[in-house]
Design an enzyme around this catalytic site. Structure first.
Site, short mmCIF file in Angstrom:
data_model
loop_
_atom_site.label_atom_id
_atom_site.label_comp_id
_atom_site.label_asym_id
_atom_site.label_seq_id
_atom_site.Cartn_x
_atom_site.Cartn_y
_atom_site.Cartn_z
N GLY A 100 0.83 -1.20 0.00
CA GLY A 100 0.00 0.00 0.00
C GLY A 100 0.86 1.24 0.00
CB CYS A 101 0.19 4.63 1.34
SG CYS A 101 1.04 6.19 1.63
CG PHE A 102 5.87 4.49 -1.41
CD1 PHE A 102 5.35 5.76 -1.24
CD2 PHE A 102 6.53 4.22 -2.61
CE1 PHE A 102 5.48 6.74 -2.21
CE2 PHE A 102 6.68 5.19 -3.59
CZ PHE A 102 6.15 6.45 -3.38
#
Length: 223
Positions: free
Chosen positions: A55-57
């Site tokens: 997901g969002c890094f």
């Protein structure tokens, strides 16, 4: 979230992918803003590399660098797509096929790959396919990119164990892919995305786990 919604929930065909570039289109900072270590090497002898897409890094990277021991450096980037040296605008379209990924360089004498796997599983919901919470698209899918046969075996075993735990808690099938890193080049993100939540402590982080603990294997996983 760092990137917008992909055009739809499928990976691009080779014909759809932008042609990309033969060299990086931007420079990446030399040092990690928290750890003070080199982002792209050289790394100390004996360190190992592991790549995680969950997901969002922005939030994912912070979870790894905050581990109490054994992390040499972390780098945000893109992996698993078709376009060489992609840029942000291309990735937003969903046409490159890349997933937001965190590269973790660690000292196996101080932590273990199994410990990193446990953090990976417990930091997101690996049953959501092309989604993590409010973030939707191919760029937030769950992938483990392995760098050795030993990593692949450990990843597969941990996926099986976590599936049993998730199923017992009423969750569906894990959608996480396990892919060889050698077939999927890692492209570091722009400096803006490196250690973003260190520079912007109140910034966005859409990660959320299932609340289900990941069982350890016979070899265990120490912190």
């Amino acid at each position: 979230m760092p990137f917008g919604r992909s055009r739809d929930l499928r990976l691009p065909t080779p014909e759809e992918a932008p042609p990309g570039r033969t060299a990086p289109p931007y420079e990446v900072p030399g040092k990690h803003s928290v750890l003070g270590t080199a982002l792209q090497g050289p790394y100390p002898e004996g360190c190992e590399v592991a790549d995680f897409a969950l997901g969002c890094f922005w939030g994912a990277e912070r979870r790894f660098w905050q581990l109490p021991a054994g992390i040499w450096t972390t780098v945000t980037g893109f992996q698993g797509g078709r376009t060489p040296h992609p840029v942000d605008d291309e990735i937003r379209t969903g046409l490159t096929g890349h997933a937001e990924t965190v590269r973790v360089v660690f000292d196996p004498a101080k932590t273990t790959y199994e410990r990193l796997l446990r953090l990976f599983w417990e930091s997101h919901d690996p049953t959501q396919g092309f989604r993590q919470g409010n973030d939707v698209g191919t760029h937030v899918r769950s992938i483990l990119f392995t760098h050795s046969p030993a990593q692949r075996a450990a990843a597969e075993q941990s996926r099986t164990r976590y599936q049993h735990a998730l199923s017992a808690s009423g969750y569906g099938e894990i959608t996480t892919e396990i892919l060889p890193a050698e077939d999927h080049p890692f492209y570091p993100a722009r400096g803006y995305h490196q250690q973003y939540l260190d520079k912007n402590p109140g910034g966005y982080c859409g990660l959320g786990g299932t609340g289900v603990s990941c069982p350890t294997g016979a070899t265990g996983a120490s912190d």
